[in-house]
Design a protein around this motif. Structure first.
Motif, mmCIF file in Angstrom:
data_model
loop_
_atom_site.group_PDB
_atom_site.id
_atom_site.type_symbol
_atom_site.label_atom_id
_atom_site.label_comp_id
_atom_site.label_asym_id
_atom_site.label_seq_id
_atom_site.Cartn_x
_atom_site.Cartn_y
_atom_site.Cartn_z
ATOM 1 N N MET A 75 -4.421 -7.996 3.426
ATOM 2 C CA MET A 75 -3.106 -8.160 4.043
ATOM 3 C C MET A 75 -2.224 -6.997 3.616
ATOM 4 N N THR A 76 -1.481 -6.444 4.543
ATOM 5 C CA THR A 76 -0.569 -5.341 4.232
ATOM 6 C C THR A 76 0.821 -5.711 4.689
ATOM 7 N N VAL A 77 1.799 -5.040 4.071
ATOM 8 C CA VAL A 77 3.197 -5.152 4.492
ATOM 9 C C VAL A 77 3.721 -3.750 4.719
ATOM 10 N N ASN A 78 4.751 -3.647 5.478
ATOM 11 C CA ASN A 78 5.364 -2.345 5.752
ATOM 12 C C ASN A 78 6.608 -2.185 4.883
ATOM 13 N N SER A 83 10.314 2.357 4.862
ATOM 14 C CA SER A 83 10.059 3.613 5.582
ATOM 15 C C SER A 83 8.933 3.476 6.588
ATOM 16 N N GLY A 84 8.338 2.289 6.704
ATOM 17 C CA GLY A 84 7.291 2.065 7.696
ATOM 18 C C GLY A 84 5.893 2.303 7.206
ATOM 19 N N HIS A 85 5.738 2.594 5.920
ATOM 20 C CA HIS A 85 4.383 2.823 5.409
ATOM 21 C C HIS A 85 3.690 1.503 5.168
ATOM 22 N N PRO A 86 2.400 1.407 5.567
ATOM 23 C CA PRO A 86 1.641 0.195 5.243
ATOM 24 C C PRO A 86 1.275 0.187 3.766
#
Length: 255
Positions: free
Chosen positions: A1-4, A7-10
């Motif tokens: 699972m990733t979050v942003n 700045s929009g980076h995963p």
């Protein structure tokens, strides 16, 4: 699972971004674990490596590697120490010949020492042939002449002969008279009167009036004897000492 991150980076970490390190606010919705799905927002994220002029953002700061003070990103030199950010040149050490560093501090003037107090009393050291005649010394007697005048600048003065090995430096030096002990006698005063005390000398210390005969009995060692104005002190093989007030001419010579 990733979050942003903001700045929009995963990022797989949910507290700080794995890419830029920005803190991730709590409750940020999870992104897709599919790399293809996360590519679009990543591509849409602003390019943080762009120059401040191209992005229009405020310039980031930088730390001086020499003094660790903060400077703007476009600074060429450190305002605190002069470090050159463009070439990495360290600041030049200050030199005593560098006029830009300001004049050298002036040396404070020496404080003048207080003038030495003039001696009000002196002692005359005579060669007395009459005293020598009764001492039966094997040493030849020096030629009589004018006395040596010694200013008495202390309230207690040693009569004797110097010895470097024993650290003896008498104020009244009778060094040419070998009949005088190294520590023969002590002269002391209260400013008006004078006393003499024999210090267990080898040949004794004698006191007599100038108008009387030569003394035959030494003073008692360890006991002070007051000197009258016309008294004379006899020590050694030929030495006669006379304590008197200094003349104005003698005091002028001390100045």
């Amino acid at each position: 699972m990733t979050v942003n991150c903001p700045s929009g980076h995963p990022s797989t970490s949910t507290d700080y971004c794995d890419v830029c390190g920005l803190p991730i606010p709590a409750g940020t919705p999870a992104g897709s674990a599919d790399p293809a799905a996360s590519a679009a927002p990543a591509a849409a994220a602003p390019d943080t490596s762009a120059t401040p002029a191209a992005s229009g953002a405020a310039p980031a700061g930088q730390l001086c590697p020499n003094c660790s003070d903060a400077a703007s990103a476009d600074a060429l030199f450190c305002e605190s120490c002069g470090y050159d950010f463009t070439t990495g040149t360290m600041p030049r050490p200050a030199s005593s010949l560098d006029l830009s560093s300001g004049p050298a501090p002036a040396t404070p003037p020496a404080t003048p020492s207080a003038p030495a107090a003039l001696a009000e009393w002196v002692v005359e050291r005579w060669v007395d042939p009459d005293w020598y005649a009764v001492q039966q010394s094997d040493d030849p007697c020096p030629s009589p002449g004018l006395p040596t005048v010694i200013p008495l600048t202390e309230k207690s003065l040693l009569i004797g002969r110097p010895s470097r090995s024993r650290g003896i430096s008498p104020e009244i030096d009778c060094g040419d008279d070998t009949g005088v002990s190294r520590r023969q006698a002590q002269l002391t005063t209260d400013g008006q009167r004078w006393w003499v005390e024999d210090l267990q000398s080898s040949n004794g210390t004698y006191v007599a009036s100038a108008a009387g005969p030569l003394p035959e009995t030494p003073i008692v060692p360890g006991q002070r004897q007051e000197l009258n104005p016309d008294d004379r002190v006899y020590v050694g093989a030929w030495t006669r000492l006379v304590v008197r007030k200094a003349t104005p001419e003698e005091q002028a010579g001390q100045a």
